[in-house]
Design a protein around this motif. Structure first.
Motif, PDB file in Angstrom:
ATOM      1  N   GLY A  78       3.972   4.251  -2.481  1.00  0.00           N
ATOM      2  CA  GLY A  78       3.089   3.304  -3.157  1.00  0.00           C
ATOM      3  C   GLY A  78       3.546   1.865  -2.989  1.00  0.00           C
ATOM      4  O   GLY A  78       4.741   1.562  -3.058  1.00  0.00           O
ATOM      5  N   ASP A 111      -7.273   5.555  -4.431  1.00  0.00           N
ATOM      6  CA  ASP A 111      -6.421   6.489  -5.172  1.00  0.00           C
ATOM      7  C   ASP A 111      -6.661   7.879  -4.588  1.00  0.00           C
ATOM      8  O   ASP A 111      -7.766   8.191  -4.130  1.00  0.00           O
ATOM      9  N   MET A 158       1.812   4.377  -8.858  1.00  0.00           N
ATOM     10  CA  MET A 158       0.406   4.084  -8.607  1.00  0.00           C
ATOM     11  C   MET A 158      -0.544   5.101  -9.236  1.00  0.00           C
ATOM     12  O   MET A 158      -1.560   4.711  -9.814  1.00  0.00           O
ATOM     13  N   TYR A 167      -3.130   1.742  -1.700  1.00  0.00           N
ATOM     14  CA  TYR A 167      -2.470   2.779  -2.499  1.00  0.00           C
ATOM     15  C   TYR A 167      -1.142   3.242  -1.913  1.00  0.00           C
ATOM     16  O   TYR A 167      -0.137   3.317  -2.597  1.00  0.00           O
ATOM     17  N   THR A 168      -1.156   3.581  -0.631  1.00  0.00           N
ATOM     18  CA  THR A 168       0.070   4.049   0.027  1.00  0.00           C
ATOM     19  C   THR A 168       0.272   3.290   1.325  1.00  0.00           C
ATOM     20  O   THR A 168      -0.618   3.267   2.180  1.00  0.00           O
TER      21      THR A 168
END
Length: 334
Positions: free
Chosen positions: A89, A115, A146, A220-221
Protein backbone atom coordinates in the motif's frame (compact mmCIF):
# COMPACT_ATOMS: atom_id res chain seq x y z
CA UNK A 1 33.94 -49.23 -35.63
CA UNK A 2 35.01 -48.82 -32.03
CA UNK A 3 36.83 -45.59 -32.94
CA UNK A 4 33.67 -44.26 -34.60
CA UNK A 5 31.56 -45.10 -31.53
CA UNK A 6 34.09 -43.38 -29.26
CA UNK A 7 34.18 -40.32 -31.50
CA UNK A 8 30.37 -40.11 -31.65
CA UNK A 9 30.13 -40.46 -27.87
CA UNK A 10 32.76 -37.74 -27.39
CA UNK A 11 30.91 -35.38 -29.74
CA UNK A 12 27.67 -36.04 -27.85
CA UNK A 13 29.32 -35.19 -24.52
CA UNK A 14 30.80 -31.99 -25.98
CA UNK A 15 27.39 -30.98 -27.39
CA UNK A 16 25.71 -31.55 -24.02
CA UNK A 17 28.39 -29.50 -22.26
CA UNK A 18 28.09 -26.65 -24.73
CA UNK A 19 24.28 -26.63 -24.40
CA UNK A 20 24.49 -26.74 -20.59
CA UNK A 21 27.06 -23.95 -20.46
CA UNK A 22 24.92 -21.86 -22.79
CA UNK A 23 21.82 -22.38 -20.66
CA UNK A 24 23.74 -21.52 -17.49
CA UNK A 25 25.22 -18.45 -19.16
CA UNK A 26 21.76 -17.25 -20.18
CA UNK A 27 20.38 -17.73 -16.66
CA UNK A 28 23.37 -16.01 -15.11
CA UNK A 29 22.94 -13.05 -17.48
CA UNK A 30 19.47 -12.36 -16.07
CA UNK A 31 19.37 -9.54 -13.54
CA UNK A 32 17.83 -10.71 -10.25
CA UNK A 33 15.13 -8.55 -8.69
CA UNK A 34 13.77 -9.63 -5.30
CA UNK A 35 10.13 -8.65 -4.80
CA UNK A 36 8.20 -8.76 -1.53
CA UNK A 37 4.41 -8.71 -1.96
CA UNK A 38 2.18 -7.71 0.94
CA UNK A 39 -0.16 -10.67 0.37
CA UNK A 40 -0.93 -13.36 -2.21
CA UNK A 41 -4.07 -12.14 -3.92
CA UNK A 42 -5.85 -12.26 -7.27
CA UNK A 43 -5.75 -8.47 -6.88
CA UNK A 44 -2.15 -8.67 -8.12
CA UNK A 45 -2.92 -10.78 -11.19
CA UNK A 46 -0.78 -8.66 -13.59
CA UNK A 47 2.30 -9.52 -11.55
CA UNK A 48 1.62 -13.27 -11.74
CA UNK A 49 0.87 -13.08 -15.46
CA UNK A 50 4.20 -11.30 -16.01
CA UNK A 51 5.95 -14.13 -14.17
CA UNK A 52 4.07 -17.03 -15.74
CA UNK A 53 4.08 -15.68 -19.32
CA UNK A 54 7.81 -14.97 -19.12
CA UNK A 55 7.50 -11.21 -19.60
CA UNK A 56 10.10 -10.50 -16.91
CA UNK A 57 12.54 -12.95 -18.48
CA UNK A 58 11.93 -11.36 -21.88
CA UNK A 59 13.22 -8.15 -20.32
CA UNK A 60 16.31 -9.91 -18.97
CA UNK A 61 15.07 -10.15 -15.40
CA UNK A 62 15.00 -13.01 -12.92
CA UNK A 63 12.23 -11.97 -10.52
CA UNK A 64 12.21 -13.73 -7.17
CA UNK A 65 8.85 -13.33 -5.41
CA UNK A 66 8.04 -13.85 -1.76
CA UNK A 67 4.93 -13.06 0.26
CA UNK A 68 5.40 -11.03 3.45
CA UNK A 69 1.94 -10.86 5.01
CA UNK A 70 1.09 -7.33 6.14
CA UNK A 71 2.33 -3.86 5.22
CA UNK A 72 4.55 -3.54 8.28
CA UNK A 73 6.35 -6.82 7.54
CA UNK A 74 6.73 -5.98 3.86
CA UNK A 75 8.23 -2.60 4.58
CA UNK A 76 10.57 -4.07 7.21
CA UNK A 77 11.76 -6.57 4.60
CA UNK A 78 12.46 -3.79 2.11
CA UNK A 79 14.22 -1.50 4.59
CA UNK A 80 16.42 -4.32 5.90
CA UNK A 81 17.53 -5.19 2.33
CA UNK A 82 15.57 -8.45 2.33
CA UNK A 83 13.98 -7.29 -0.94
CA UNK A 84 14.78 -4.85 -3.74
CA UNK A 85 11.17 -3.97 -4.55
CA UNK A 86 8.00 -4.01 -2.44
CA UNK A 87 4.42 -4.36 -3.65
CA UNK A 88 2.45 -2.77 -0.86
CA UNK A 89 0.00 0.00 0.00
CA UNK A 90 1.14 3.52 -0.90
CA UNK A 91 0.57 4.71 2.65
CA UNK A 92 3.57 2.77 3.93
CA UNK A 93 5.99 5.06 2.08
CA UNK A 94 4.47 8.03 3.94
CA UNK A 95 4.83 6.31 7.30
CA UNK A 96 8.50 5.58 6.62
CA UNK A 97 9.15 9.15 5.45
CA UNK A 98 7.46 10.59 8.55
CA UNK A 99 9.87 8.60 10.72
CA UNK A 100 12.78 10.49 9.18
CA UNK A 101 14.23 7.78 6.95
CA UNK A 102 17.58 8.77 5.46
CA UNK A 103 16.90 6.56 2.45
CA UNK A 104 13.17 7.12 1.77
CA UNK A 105 10.97 4.63 -0.03
CA UNK A 106 9.79 5.89 -3.43
CA UNK A 107 6.67 4.84 -5.36
CA UNK A 108 7.66 4.16 -8.99
CA UNK A 109 4.68 2.27 -10.45
CA UNK A 110 1.01 1.84 -9.55
CA UNK A 111 -0.30 -1.72 -9.94
CA UNK A 112 -3.90 -1.39 -8.69
CA UNK A 113 -6.15 1.65 -8.91
CA UNK A 114 -9.12 0.68 -6.72
CA UNK A 115 -9.64 -0.89 -3.32
CA UNK A 116 -9.48 -4.66 -3.63
CA UNK A 117 -11.72 -5.74 -0.75
CA UNK A 118 -15.33 -6.87 -0.65
CA UNK A 119 -17.91 -6.70 2.12
CA UNK A 120 -18.83 -10.23 3.16
CA UNK A 121 -21.78 -10.98 5.43
CA UNK A 122 -22.28 -14.10 7.52
CA UNK A 123 -25.96 -14.32 6.60
CA UNK A 124 -27.34 -14.06 3.07
CA UNK A 125 -28.76 -10.58 2.35
CA UNK A 126 -30.76 -10.08 -0.85
CA UNK A 127 -31.28 -6.32 -0.70
CA UNK A 128 -28.31 -4.92 1.20
CA UNK A 129 -28.19 -1.31 2.33
CA UNK A 130 -25.26 0.13 4.25
CA UNK A 131 -27.38 1.19 7.22
CA UNK A 132 -27.85 -2.52 7.97
CA UNK A 133 -24.31 -2.44 9.36
CA UNK A 134 -25.42 -0.35 12.34
CA UNK A 135 -25.19 -2.26 15.61
CA UNK A 136 -23.30 -5.15 14.01
CA UNK A 137 -19.87 -6.58 14.77
CA UNK A 138 -17.57 -5.63 11.90
CA UNK A 139 -14.29 -7.48 11.46
CA UNK A 140 -12.07 -4.89 9.81
CA UNK A 141 -8.49 -4.83 8.62
CA UNK A 142 -5.33 -3.71 10.40
CA UNK A 143 -5.44 -0.13 11.67
CA UNK A 144 -3.44 2.23 9.48
CA UNK A 145 -3.49 0.02 6.38
CA UNK A 146 -5.20 0.90 3.11
CA UNK A 147 -8.00 -1.71 3.45
CA UNK A 148 -8.97 -0.33 6.87
CA UNK A 149 -8.74 3.32 5.85
CA UNK A 150 -10.68 2.95 2.60
CA UNK A 151 -13.18 0.69 4.39
CA UNK A 152 -13.85 3.33 7.02
CA UNK A 153 -13.99 6.04 4.34
CA UNK A 154 -16.73 4.16 2.46
CA UNK A 155 -18.67 3.42 5.65
CA UNK A 156 -18.58 7.11 6.63
CA UNK A 157 -19.66 8.11 3.12
CA UNK A 158 -22.77 6.02 3.74
CA UNK A 159 -23.67 7.91 6.90
CA UNK A 160 -22.22 5.48 9.47
CA UNK A 161 -19.69 6.26 12.18
CA UNK A 162 -17.58 3.07 12.28
CA UNK A 163 -16.37 3.78 15.80
CA UNK A 164 -19.78 4.62 17.28
CA UNK A 165 -22.33 2.72 15.18
CA UNK A 166 -20.37 -0.55 14.92
CA UNK A 167 -18.59 -2.96 17.18
CA UNK A 168 -15.37 -2.55 15.17
CA UNK A 169 -12.63 -5.17 15.57
CA UNK A 170 -9.19 -4.15 14.27
CA UNK A 171 -6.74 -6.01 16.49
CA UNK A 172 -6.43 -9.18 14.39
CA UNK A 173 -3.32 -9.64 12.26
CA UNK A 174 -3.87 -9.23 8.52
CA UNK A 175 -3.10 -12.87 7.73
CA UNK A 176 -5.63 -14.13 10.31
CA UNK A 177 -8.68 -11.96 9.54
CA UNK A 178 -10.30 -14.53 7.21
CA UNK A 179 -9.72 -17.38 9.69
CA UNK A 180 -11.21 -15.33 12.51
CA UNK A 181 -14.40 -14.77 10.52
CA UNK A 182 -14.57 -18.43 9.51
CA UNK A 183 -14.27 -19.33 13.21
CA UNK A 184 -17.32 -17.24 14.09
CA UNK A 185 -16.01 -13.75 14.83
CA UNK A 186 -18.06 -10.89 13.38
CA UNK A 187 -21.26 -10.39 11.41
CA UNK A 188 -19.41 -8.75 8.53
CA UNK A 189 -15.83 -8.87 7.28
CA UNK A 190 -13.71 -7.06 4.71
CA UNK A 191 -11.90 -9.58 2.45
CA UNK A 192 -9.76 -9.71 -0.68
CA UNK A 193 -10.26 -12.14 -3.52
CA UNK A 194 -10.08 -15.08 -3.95
CA UNK A 195 -10.87 -15.56 -0.24
CA UNK A 196 -14.20 -13.75 -0.54
CA UNK A 197 -15.38 -16.01 -3.37
CA UNK A 198 -14.07 -19.14 -1.63
CA UNK A 199 -16.09 -18.24 1.47
CA UNK A 200 -19.17 -17.69 -0.67
CA UNK A 201 -18.80 -21.06 -2.41
CA UNK A 202 -18.23 -22.87 0.90
CA UNK A 203 -21.22 -21.15 2.53
CA UNK A 204 -19.07 -19.32 5.08
CA UNK A 205 -20.16 -15.88 3.88
CA UNK A 206 -21.83 -13.87 1.13
CA UNK A 207 -20.37 -11.04 -0.96
CA UNK A 208 -22.79 -8.13 -0.72
CA UNK A 209 -20.76 -5.05 -1.74
CA UNK A 210 -17.47 -3.91 -3.25
CA UNK A 211 -15.35 -1.33 -1.44
CA UNK A 212 -13.55 -0.74 -4.74
CA UNK A 213 -16.74 0.28 -6.53
CA UNK A 214 -17.84 2.45 -3.60
CA UNK A 215 -14.54 4.29 -3.11
CA UNK A 216 -13.66 4.90 -6.75
CA UNK A 217 -10.14 5.40 -8.09
CA UNK A 218 -7.33 5.46 -5.54
CA UNK A 219 -3.63 4.50 -5.73
CA UNK A 220 -4.05 1.38 -3.65
CA UNK A 221 -1.02 -0.84 -4.25
CA UNK A 222 2.27 0.37 -5.68
CA UNK A 223 5.69 -0.93 -6.52
CA UNK A 224 8.27 0.92 -4.47
CA UNK A 225 11.96 0.78 -3.70
CA UNK A 226 14.47 2.68 -1.65
CA UNK A 227 15.71 5.87 -3.24
CA UNK A 228 19.28 4.53 -3.35
CA UNK A 229 18.19 1.37 -5.21
CA UNK A 230 16.26 3.41 -7.78
CA UNK A 231 19.27 5.65 -8.36
CA UNK A 232 21.53 2.66 -9.09
CA UNK A 233 19.00 0.47 -10.92
CA UNK A 234 16.71 2.75 -12.93
CA UNK A 235 17.16 0.76 -16.17
CA UNK A 236 16.36 -2.49 -14.36
CA UNK A 237 13.19 -1.01 -12.91
CA UNK A 238 12.21 0.35 -16.32
CA UNK A 239 12.39 -3.21 -17.66
CA UNK A 240 10.43 -4.42 -14.63
CA UNK A 241 7.61 -1.94 -15.25
CA UNK A 242 7.55 -2.74 -18.96
CA UNK A 243 7.01 -6.43 -18.16
CA UNK A 244 4.12 -5.61 -15.82
CA UNK A 245 2.64 -3.33 -18.48
CA UNK A 246 2.74 -6.17 -21.03
CA UNK A 247 0.92 -8.37 -18.52
CA UNK A 248 -1.73 -5.72 -17.85
CA UNK A 249 -2.36 -5.32 -21.59
CA UNK A 250 -2.56 -9.09 -22.02
CA UNK A 251 -5.19 -9.29 -19.26
CA UNK A 252 -7.15 -6.50 -20.93
CA UNK A 253 -7.25 -8.50 -24.16
CA UNK A 254 -8.24 -11.87 -22.65
CA UNK A 255 -11.27 -13.15 -20.75
CA UNK A 256 -11.15 -14.08 -17.08
CA UNK A 257 -11.13 -17.84 -17.72
CA UNK A 258 -8.01 -17.60 -19.88
CA UNK A 259 -6.32 -15.36 -17.33
CA UNK A 260 -7.25 -17.78 -14.54
CA UNK A 261 -5.52 -20.66 -16.34
CA UNK A 262 -2.30 -18.67 -16.48
CA UNK A 263 -2.21 -17.62 -12.82
CA UNK A 264 -3.51 -20.86 -11.30
CA UNK A 265 0.03 -22.05 -10.35
CA UNK A 266 0.06 -19.19 -7.81
CA UNK A 267 -3.26 -20.37 -6.32
CA UNK A 268 -2.94 -24.14 -6.38
CA UNK A 269 -5.66 -24.74 -3.79
CA UNK A 270 -8.23 -22.53 -5.52
CA UNK A 271 -10.62 -23.96 -8.11
CA UNK A 272 -10.30 -22.52 -11.61
CA UNK A 273 -13.88 -21.27 -11.63
CA UNK A 274 -13.31 -19.36 -8.37
CA UNK A 275 -10.20 -17.75 -9.83
CA UNK A 276 -12.06 -16.75 -12.98
CA UNK A 277 -14.91 -15.23 -10.96
CA UNK A 278 -12.47 -13.28 -8.78
CA UNK A 279 -10.52 -11.97 -11.76
CA UNK A 280 -13.73 -10.95 -13.53
CA UNK A 281 -14.84 -8.95 -10.49
CA UNK A 282 -11.58 -6.99 -10.53
CA UNK A 283 -11.74 -6.53 -14.30
CA UNK A 284 -15.26 -5.11 -14.14
CA UNK A 285 -14.45 -2.57 -11.44
CA UNK A 286 -11.27 -1.45 -13.19
CA UNK A 287 -8.78 -2.60 -10.57
CA UNK A 288 -6.19 -3.66 -13.16
CA UNK A 289 -5.05 -0.50 -14.88
CA UNK A 290 -2.66 -0.44 -17.84
CA UNK A 291 -1.58 3.06 -16.85
CA UNK A 292 1.03 2.29 -14.21
CA UNK A 293 1.71 5.95 -13.43
CA UNK A 294 0.68 7.26 -10.02
CA UNK A 295 -0.64 10.76 -10.73
CA UNK A 296 -0.76 13.73 -8.39
CA UNK A 297 -4.55 13.70 -8.08
CA UNK A 298 -4.45 10.10 -6.86
CA UNK A 299 -1.62 10.88 -4.42
CA UNK A 300 -3.62 13.74 -2.89
CA UNK A 301 -6.76 11.58 -2.69
CA UNK A 302 -4.74 8.93 -0.85
CA UNK A 303 -3.65 11.49 1.73
CA UNK A 304 -7.23 12.79 2.08
CA UNK A 305 -8.37 9.25 2.94
CA UNK A 306 -5.51 8.83 5.43
CA UNK A 307 -6.32 12.18 7.00
CA UNK A 308 -10.00 11.27 7.31
CA UNK A 309 -8.97 8.07 9.09
CA UNK A 310 -6.70 10.02 11.47
CA UNK A 311 -3.64 8.12 10.20
CA UNK A 312 -1.78 10.78 8.19
CA UNK A 313 1.40 11.83 10.08
CA UNK A 314 1.85 14.84 7.78
CA UNK A 315 1.11 15.70 4.17
CA UNK A 316 3.97 14.87 1.83
CA UNK A 317 4.51 16.58 -1.51
CA UNK A 318 3.83 14.38 -4.54
CA UNK A 319 7.31 14.75 -6.02
CA UNK A 320 8.98 13.82 -2.74
CA UNK A 321 7.81 10.19 -2.70
CA UNK A 322 6.66 9.54 -6.26
CA UNK A 323 8.96 8.97 -9.24
CA UNK A 324 7.04 8.74 -12.52
CA UNK A 325 10.05 8.86 -14.85
CA UNK A 326 10.62 5.09 -14.73
CA UNK A 327 7.04 4.18 -15.69
CA UNK A 328 6.92 6.93 -18.30
CA UNK A 329 10.08 5.62 -19.99
CA UNK A 330 8.83 2.04 -19.79
CA UNK A 331 5.51 2.91 -21.42
CA UNK A 332 7.12 5.09 -24.10
CA UNK A 333 9.58 2.34 -25.05
CA UNK A 334 7.17 -0.63 -24.98
Amino acid sequence: MKKWVKLSFSLLIVSILIFSLGACSKKESLKKVRVAEVTRSVFYTPQYVALEKGFFKDEGLDVELKTTAGGDKTMTTLLSNGADVALVGSETSIYVYAQGAEDPVINFAQLTRTDGTFLVSREKIDNFSWDQLKGSTFLGQRKGGMPQMVGEFVIKENGIDPHKDLNLIQNIDFANVANAFASGTGDYVQLFEPTASVFEKEGKGHIIASFGEESGSVPYTDYMAKESYIKDNSETLEKFVRAVYKAAKWIEENDSKEVAKVVQPFFENIDLDILATSIERYQKQGSFGTDLILNEEGWNRLQDIMEEAGELPKRVDYKTLVNTSIAEKALNNK
